[in-house]
Design a protein around this motif. Structure first.
Motif, mmCIF file in Angstrom:
data_model
loop_
_atom_site.group_PDB
_atom_site.id
_atom_site.type_symbol
_atom_site.label_atom_id
_atom_site.label_comp_id
_atom_site.label_asym_id
_atom_site.label_seq_id
_atom_site.Cartn_x
_atom_site.Cartn_y
_atom_site.Cartn_z
ATOM 1 N N SER A 409 57.280 25.748 48.693
ATOM 2 C CA SER A 409 58.605 25.223 48.743
ATOM 3 C C SER A 409 58.136 24.456 50.000
ATOM 4 O O SER A 409 58.717 23.399 50.213
ATOM 5 N N GLY A 410 57.523 24.769 51.267
ATOM 6 C CA GLY A 410 57.147 24.190 52.157
ATOM 7 C C GLY A 410 56.506 22.776 51.922
ATOM 8 O O GLY A 410 56.850 21.834 52.596
ATOM 9 N N THR A 411 55.524 23.026 51.081
ATOM 10 C CA THR A 411 54.847 21.790 50.735
ATOM 11 C C THR A 411 55.699 20.737 49.965
ATOM 12 O O THR A 411 55.753 19.276 50.314
ATOM 13 N N VAL A 412 56.550 21.166 49.298
ATOM 14 C CA VAL A 412 57.563 20.176 48.331
ATOM 15 C C VAL A 412 58.385 19.425 49.632
ATOM 16 O O VAL A 412 58.635 18.269 49.530
ATOM 17 N N GLU A 413 59.021 20.344 50.359
ATOM 18 C CA GLU A 413 59.729 19.773 51.427
ATOM 19 C C GLU A 413 59.154 18.734 52.402
ATOM 20 O O GLU A 413 59.572 17.615 52.614
ATOM 21 N N ALA A 414 57.662 19.034 52.650
ATOM 22 C CA ALA A 414 56.950 17.854 53.432
ATOM 23 C C ALA A 414 56.761 16.589 52.485
ATOM 24 O O ALA A 414 56.640 15.624 52.999
ATOM 25 N N LEU A 415 56.522 16.912 51.292
ATOM 26 C CA LEU A 415 56.205 15.617 50.389
ATOM 27 C C LEU A 415 57.515 14.875 50.246
ATOM 28 O O LEU A 415 57.253 13.341 50.234
ATOM 29 N N ARG A 416 58.642 15.336 50.238
ATOM 30 C CA ARG A 416 59.830 14.608 50.363
ATOM 31 C C ARG A 416 60.037 13.809 51.471
ATOM 32 O O ARG A 416 60.800 12.721 51.260
ATOM 33 N N LYS A 417 59.471 13.934 52.605
ATOM 34 C CA LYS A 417 59.632 13.089 53.748
ATOM 35 C C LYS A 417 58.517 12.174 53.855
ATOM 36 O O LYS A 417 58.533 11.318 55.011
ATOM 37 N N LEU A 418 57.584 12.204 52.885
ATOM 38 C CA LEU A 418 56.514 10.972 52.779
ATOM 39 C C LEU A 418 57.143 9.651 52.564
ATOM 40 O O LEU A 418 57.753 9.712 51.628
ATOM 41 N N ASP A 419 56.614 8.826 53.366
ATOM 42 C CA ASP A 419 57.152 7.293 52.986
ATOM 43 C C ASP A 419 56.532 6.790 51.482
ATOM 44 O O ASP A 419 57.252 6.052 50.907
ATOM 45 N N THR A 420 55.413 7.319 51.277
ATOM 46 C CA THR A 420 54.992 7.024 49.875
ATOM 47 C C THR A 420 55.462 7.749 48.599
ATOM 48 O O THR A 420 55.188 7.413 47.671
ATOM 49 N N VAL A 421 56.162 8.729 49.062
ATOM 50 C CA VAL A 421 56.977 9.485 47.729
ATOM 51 C C VAL A 421 58.314 9.087 47.471
ATOM 52 O O VAL A 421 59.090 9.180 48.402
ATOM 53 N N ARG A 422 58.321 8.493 46.605
ATOM 54 C CA ARG A 422 59.679 7.940 46.214
ATOM 55 C C ARG A 422 60.716 8.820 45.810
ATOM 56 O O ARG A 422 61.866 8.870 46.138
ATOM 57 N N GLY A 423 60.198 10.028 45.407
ATOM 58 C CA GLY A 423 61.008 11.055 44.945
ATOM 59 C C GLY A 423 60.212 12.480 44.192
ATOM 60 O O GLY A 423 59.129 12.044 43.619
ATOM 61 N N VAL A 424 60.949 13.595 44.324
ATOM 62 C CA VAL A 424 60.163 14.530 43.608
ATOM 63 C C VAL A 424 60.887 14.723 42.228
ATOM 64 O O VAL A 424 62.057 15.207 42.183
ATOM 65 N N ALA A 425 60.155 14.406 41.062
ATOM 66 C CA ALA A 425 60.957 14.175 39.776
ATOM 67 C C ALA A 425 61.211 15.640 38.959
ATOM 68 O O ALA A 425 62.060 15.920 38.662
ATOM 69 N N SER A 426 60.329 16.436 39.521
ATOM 70 C CA SER A 426 60.318 17.850 38.817
ATOM 71 C C SER A 426 59.501 18.907 39.478
ATOM 72 O O SER A 426 58.341 18.691 39.956
ATOM 73 N N ILE A 427 59.760 19.900 39.667
ATOM 74 C CA ILE A 427 59.289 21.243 40.000
ATOM 75 C C ILE A 427 59.235 22.182 39.142
ATOM 76 O O ILE A 427 60.479 22.585 38.935
ATOM 77 N N MET A 428 58.270 22.983 38.834
ATOM 78 C CA MET A 428 58.296 23.998 37.915
ATOM 79 C C MET A 428 57.199 24.988 38.149
ATOM 80 O O MET A 428 56.150 24.539 38.367
ATOM 81 N N ARG A 429 57.415 26.352 37.915
ATOM 82 C CA ARG A 429 56.207 27.240 38.184
ATOM 83 C C ARG A 429 55.557 27.451 36.826
ATOM 84 O O ARG A 429 56.258 27.266 35.784
ATOM 85 N N VAL A 430 54.292 27.717 36.853
ATOM 86 C CA VAL A 430 53.665 28.156 36.117
ATOM 87 C C VAL A 430 53.147 29.759 35.948
ATOM 88 O O VAL A 430 52.791 30.124 36.662
ATOM 89 N N GLU A 431 53.468 30.082 34.818
ATOM 90 C CA GLU A 431 53.383 31.688 34.736
ATOM 91 C C GLU A 431 52.447 32.153 33.247
ATOM 92 O O GLU A 431 52.231 31.463 32.584
ATOM 93 N N GLY A 432 52.262 33.481 33.219
ATOM 94 C CA GLY A 432 51.737 33.939 32.203
ATOM 95 C C GLY A 432 50.150 33.563 31.677
ATOM 96 O O GLY A 432 49.855 33.856 30.605
ATOM 97 N N GLU A 433 49.413 33.310 32.871
ATOM 98 C CA GLU A 433 47.961 33.095 32.506
ATOM 99 C C GLU A 433 47.126 34.177 33.129
ATOM 100 O O GLU A 433 47.459 35.037 33.865
#
Length: 433
Positions: A409-433
């Motif tokens: 979650s902290g990574t995603v918040e930091a990504l949102r603040k980057l000038d080169t990141v226009r937006g976070v289109a989707s976030i989803m967890r991966v389970e069952g592996e």
């Protein structure tokens, strides 16, 4: 065989209640043989007495549920009203008057299960609620009786038929969320207000009940982390398919590796097509249980509807009536472990993150550095031009290795603040592996 009938008060006579009444009438002889005594519907408490209820003697209908419970001759109450009140007060009243209870009320049990269990124990009575989780699927009783000698470490399941129907349609037809929801509504799978289902509240209540049973600890609705599925898109399914996955709204309950805490969560997640839950289609439910001695167990079937839910109610009724005849009670609450429920941030999982980024050199390195700074290792990266043809932007899809959810979650918040990141289109967890 005892000849005096066991008398049953039915509280609520909607889709489930009317089906319970029908089965009690049409299968009366079989129920008598299975229980060891006749069972008789002695009264039906409803809000709208003028409504025609086929197959139910109008003389049984009353609007005064409290008076019905206080009559003095009721042995078992079946509560299928739903909601918190007046159901909570009526169940408490039943216990105070020596009446065992069968309930299908997931919301009430998730919120006040401990108090209701305590009241039942105080009066030496039964509280059964198989129908509160996963409809007709035998799940509550196997977990609290058949697996009582085992140690359950993980429970992962699809426990809401409406959301599974919607996600299945999005997966199989390529439909968008709203289109799939409209179809579910037209077919009667979704309510006019589907919030409880699509925002995960229904599944979270069931998760709280199952976690309490699985881990012998008290888990309330407020302890369950919850995310809805309204943001899941056709693009998410396209990404899942490229990974050999599909998307399901999952209830996931886990015991920590050290055994000192548990977690309970509900959210959409990608799961591999090879996982048994991936093949659960339409409005069906399925729950995958991992126990230390028994191994992996799968419970599957219709999770809602009048007849399936009534089947679970009647199964509980038979058990409670047998206990009445034997002057005994069945298993009550088992919360001896008193394990704390850890926050979502402590959960270790994987992420699938889709970013809209500037299409220029150095972007990938900047994104990778952000992940590294938060201690999250990247598994795979895929970069491509935007499908909408925007020339100066690209789509970047990152799949991580397992890491604490707080770090992700902290990574995603930091990504949102980057000038080169226009937006976070989707976030989803991966389970069952």
């Amino acid at each position: 065989m005892r000849t005096r009938p066991l008398k049953v008060a039915l509280l609520g006579c909607g889709v489930v209640g009317s089906e319970v009444a029908r089965i009690m009438t049409t299968h009366a002889d079989d129920l008598t043989q299975r229980i060891g005594a006749p069972v008789e519907l002695a009264g039906v408490a409803v809000r709208r007495p003028s409504k025609v209820r086929e197959g139910i003697d109008p003389a049984l209908i009353t609007t005064d549920a409290t008076a019905l419970l206080k009559r003095g001759d009721i042995d078992v109450a079946i509560e299928v009203i739903g909601g918190i009140e007046p159901a909570r007060t009526l169940i408490t009243t039943a216990f105070e008057h020596g009446i065992s209870v069968v309930s299908a009320n997931k919301a009430l049990l998730a919120q006040d299960g401990a108090a209701l269990h305590a009241a039942a124990e105080q009066h030496g009575l039964d509280l059964y609620y198989e129908a509160a989780v996963a409809g007709a699927i035998p799940l509550v009783r196997p977990m609290r009786e058949s697996l009582a000698g085992d140690k359950i470490n993980r429970v992962m399941g699809i426990v809401n038929g409406t959301t599974n129907f919607i996600l299945d349609k999005m997966d199989s037809t390529g439909a968008g969320y709203q289109e799939a929801l409209d179809e579910a509504t037209a077919l009667g799978y979704a309510e006019a207000d589907p919030t409880a289902d699509v925002e995960g509240y229904d599944a979270a209540a069931k998760a709280a009940i199952l976690a309490g049973i699985a881990f012998h600890t008290r888990v309330r609705l407020d302890d369950v982390y919850r995310e809805g599925m309204t943001e899941v898109s056709a693009a998410d399914f396209a990404s899942a398919k490229r990974m050999g996955c599909t998307i399901k709204l999952l209830a996931i309950l886990e015991r920590a590796a050290d055994g000192e805490s548990v977690t309970a969560r509900v959210h959409p997640a990608m799961i591999p097509l090879t996982h048994p839950l991936a093949s659960v289609r339409e409005a069906y439910n399925a729950v995958f249980v991992e126990a230390e001695a028994a191994g992996r167990l799968m419970f599957y079937g219709p999770g809602a509807g009048g007849s399936p839910t009534a089947s679970a109610v009647l199964g509980d009724l038979v058990a409670v009536c047998r206990n009445k005849l034997a002057e005994a009670t069945g298993p009550g609450e088992s919360a001896y472990t008193q394990l704390p429920v850890s926050p979502m941030g402590d959960v270790v999982t994987r992420y699938h993150i889709s970013l809209d980024v500037a299409d220029k050199p150095g972007v990938l390195a900047q994104v990778a550095t952000t992940f590294a700074e938060h201690g999250v290792s990247i598994d795979t990266v895929r970069q491509q031009g935007r499908p909408d043809g925007v020339g100066n932007e690209a789509s970047l899809v990152v799949v991580t290795h397992r890491a604490p959810d707080a770090a992700l979650s902290g990574t995603v918040e930091a990504l949102r603040k980057l000038d080169t990141v226009r937006g976070v289109a989707s976030i989803m967890r991966v389970e069952g592996e």
